[in-house]
Design an enzyme around this catalytic site. Structure first.
Site, PDB file in Angstrom:
ATOM      1  N   LYS A 252      -5.273   7.795  -2.750  1.00 13.45           N
ATOM      2  CA  LYS A 252      -5.870   6.697  -1.987  1.00 13.45           C
ATOM      3  C   LYS A 252      -5.637   6.858  -0.478  1.00 13.45           C
ATOM      4  CE  LYS A 252      -3.583   3.584  -4.400  1.00 13.45           C
ATOM      5  NZ  LYS A 252      -2.940   4.463  -5.421  1.00 13.45           N
ATOM      6  N   THR A 253      -4.411   7.185  -0.103  1.00 15.15           N
ATOM      7  CA  THR A 253      -4.100   7.370   1.316  1.00 15.15           C
ATOM      8  C   THR A 253      -4.850   8.569   1.884  1.00 15.15           C
ATOM      9  OG1 THR A 253      -1.904   6.400   1.014  1.00 15.15           O
ATOM     10  CG2 THR A 253      -2.240   7.755   2.974  1.00 15.15           C
TER      11      THR A 253
ATOM     12  N   ASP B  67      -2.258  -0.290   3.226  1.00 16.70           N
ATOM     13  CA  ASP B  67      -1.770   0.117   1.906  1.00 16.70           C
ATOM     14  C   ASP B  67      -1.154  -1.086   1.204  1.00 16.70           C
ATOM     15  OD1 ASP B  67      -1.259   1.809  -0.171  1.00 16.70           O
ATOM     16  OD2 ASP B  67       0.484   2.754   0.735  1.00 16.70           O
TER      17      ASP B  67
ATOM     18  N   THR C 136      -2.402  -0.705  -5.892  1.00 21.46           N
ATOM     19  CA  THR C 136      -2.136  -0.312  -7.276  1.00 21.46           C
ATOM     20  C   THR C 136      -2.370  -1.485  -8.224  1.00 21.46           C
ATOM     21  OG1 THR C 136       0.199  -0.859  -6.940  1.00 21.46           O
ATOM     22  CG2 THR C 136      -0.448   1.437  -6.625  1.00 21.46           C
TER      23      THR C 136
ATOM     24  N   ARG D 193       0.620  13.763  -6.445  1.00 23.88           N
ATOM     25  CA  ARG D 193       1.859  13.588  -5.679  1.00 23.88           C
ATOM     26  C   ARG D 193       3.051  14.142  -6.453  1.00 23.88           C
ATOM     27  NH1 ARG D 193       2.946   7.642  -4.168  1.00 23.88           N
ATOM     28  NH2 ARG D 193       1.236   8.048  -2.717  1.00 23.88           N
TER      29      ARG D 193
END
Length: 333
Positions: free
Chosen positions: A64-65, A109, A158, A218
């Site tokens: 997402k980032t 975020d 999330t 990640r």
């Protein structure tokens, strides 16, 4: 022996930032999301305007980032990053919005952490590009309307269900779900990261890491760096055998589960006879908070089919029982 190349990554750049894809071609996976976002961006560029606001949601670590960075890079716009938990008061939001440069991409975020009061202040900023500030109190209070420079908000969360309906409706550029990754995409990501780190990673190493990456880029990059560290300390080349030794030391099994994941399953089996068990009772038995249970442990266990969520609570599946039996027999490492 595999070492970090002096020519691949700038020493001043953090590894996580350096491994982040710099363009759309380098971003692996999430093909439908990428295609839709690029259409929104390209259409806005042809009109000479900023794209409408965009929301990404999905598990932690699935990109997402990175997508927010790619949106800003494609627009050649500055990126301003913050988080929902950091915006506690109306003044915090006002300070951020009024100090934006024109055509900035504002990335928030964990946007679900915004309070309802902050959300309501954000609505006119997203809809009409102005901010309503209340000055004074009581009968003498007055509202001042501040014009804002054009900007695009990119939100990430999330927990999309915790966003209010009115806030979700303001994301006219689209609300996009990012999902877990498949093994082939993870292997592509690990190959790229290994190249950037200056590592010679045989295919068996890439396969070992991908299998334990919890379907998350990640985690894949984190495991690659940990295996690299293990190889450097022991002065050995990367190999499948070395990966097995490293993962045994890290307590990570063939499925990518850690001792905490196994403790969750074992507690559900022995403490609650396999369930159903209420999440609050299970969290108390594990000395964890409910949020950690629902958003750290359970998503991947659900994906593996080891547990189920029912109206009465969590249930250990037959597949989960078989996993525990095999793990006790020593077959998972």
């Amino acid at each position: 022996m595999s070492t970090l190349s002096e020519t691949t990554l700038p020493l001043s750049q953090s590894l996580d930032a350096a491994l982040r894809p710099a363009d759309w071609e380098e971003y692996v996976g999430q093909k439908q999301v990428k295609a839709n976002v690029r259409i929104a961006i390209d259409a806005a560029k042809k009109r000479g305007s900023m794209p409408e606001h965009i929301l990404f949601y999905g598990p932690p670590g699935v990109g997402k980032t990175t997508l927010a960075h790619l949106v800003a890079a494609t627009l050649k716009s500055p990126l301003k990053s913050t988080s929902g938990v950091a915006i506690e008061r109306a003044g915090d939001l006002a300070a951020i919005l009024t100090n934006l440069d024109p055509h900035t991409v504002l990335f928030i975020d964990e946007i679900h952490r915004l309070s309802r009061k902050i959300e309501e202040l954000l609505y006119p900023a997203l809809e009409s590009g102005h901010l309503d500030i209340v000055l004074g109190k009581g009968p003498s209070a007055r509202t001042v309307e501040l014009a804002l420079p054009p900007f695009t908000l990119v939100g990430a969360t999330t927990r999309v269900a915790e966003l209010s309906g009115p806030l979700r409706s303001r994301f006219g550029g689209g609300v996009y779900q990012l999902d877990f990754y498949n093994n082939e995409d993870l292997k592509d990501i690990i190959r790229r990261s290994a190249h950037l780190l200056g590592l010679h990673a045989p295919e068996t190493v890439i396969e070992h890491i991908a299998a334990r990456s919890r379907a998350t880029p990640r985690v894949a990059n984190a495991l690659l760096k940990r295996v690299r560290d293990y190889a450097e300390v022991h002065e050995r080349p990367l190999s499948g055998e070395l990966c097995d030794e490293a993962f045994a030391l890290f307590g990570i099994d063939d499925f990518g589960l850690t001792k905490d994941d196994r403790r969750y399953l074992e507690t559900l089996l022995t403490g609650f006879r396999g369930g159903p068990a209420g999440v609050a009772a299970l969290a108390a038995a594990l000395h964890e908070d409910v949020d950690t249970m629902e958003h750290v442990y359970e998503p991947y266990l659900l994906r593996l089919g080891f547990i189920e969520r029912s109206p009465r609570g969590r249930i250990l599946t037959q597949k989960g029982r078989e996993y525990l039996n095999e793990e006790k027999s020593g077959g998972m490492f």
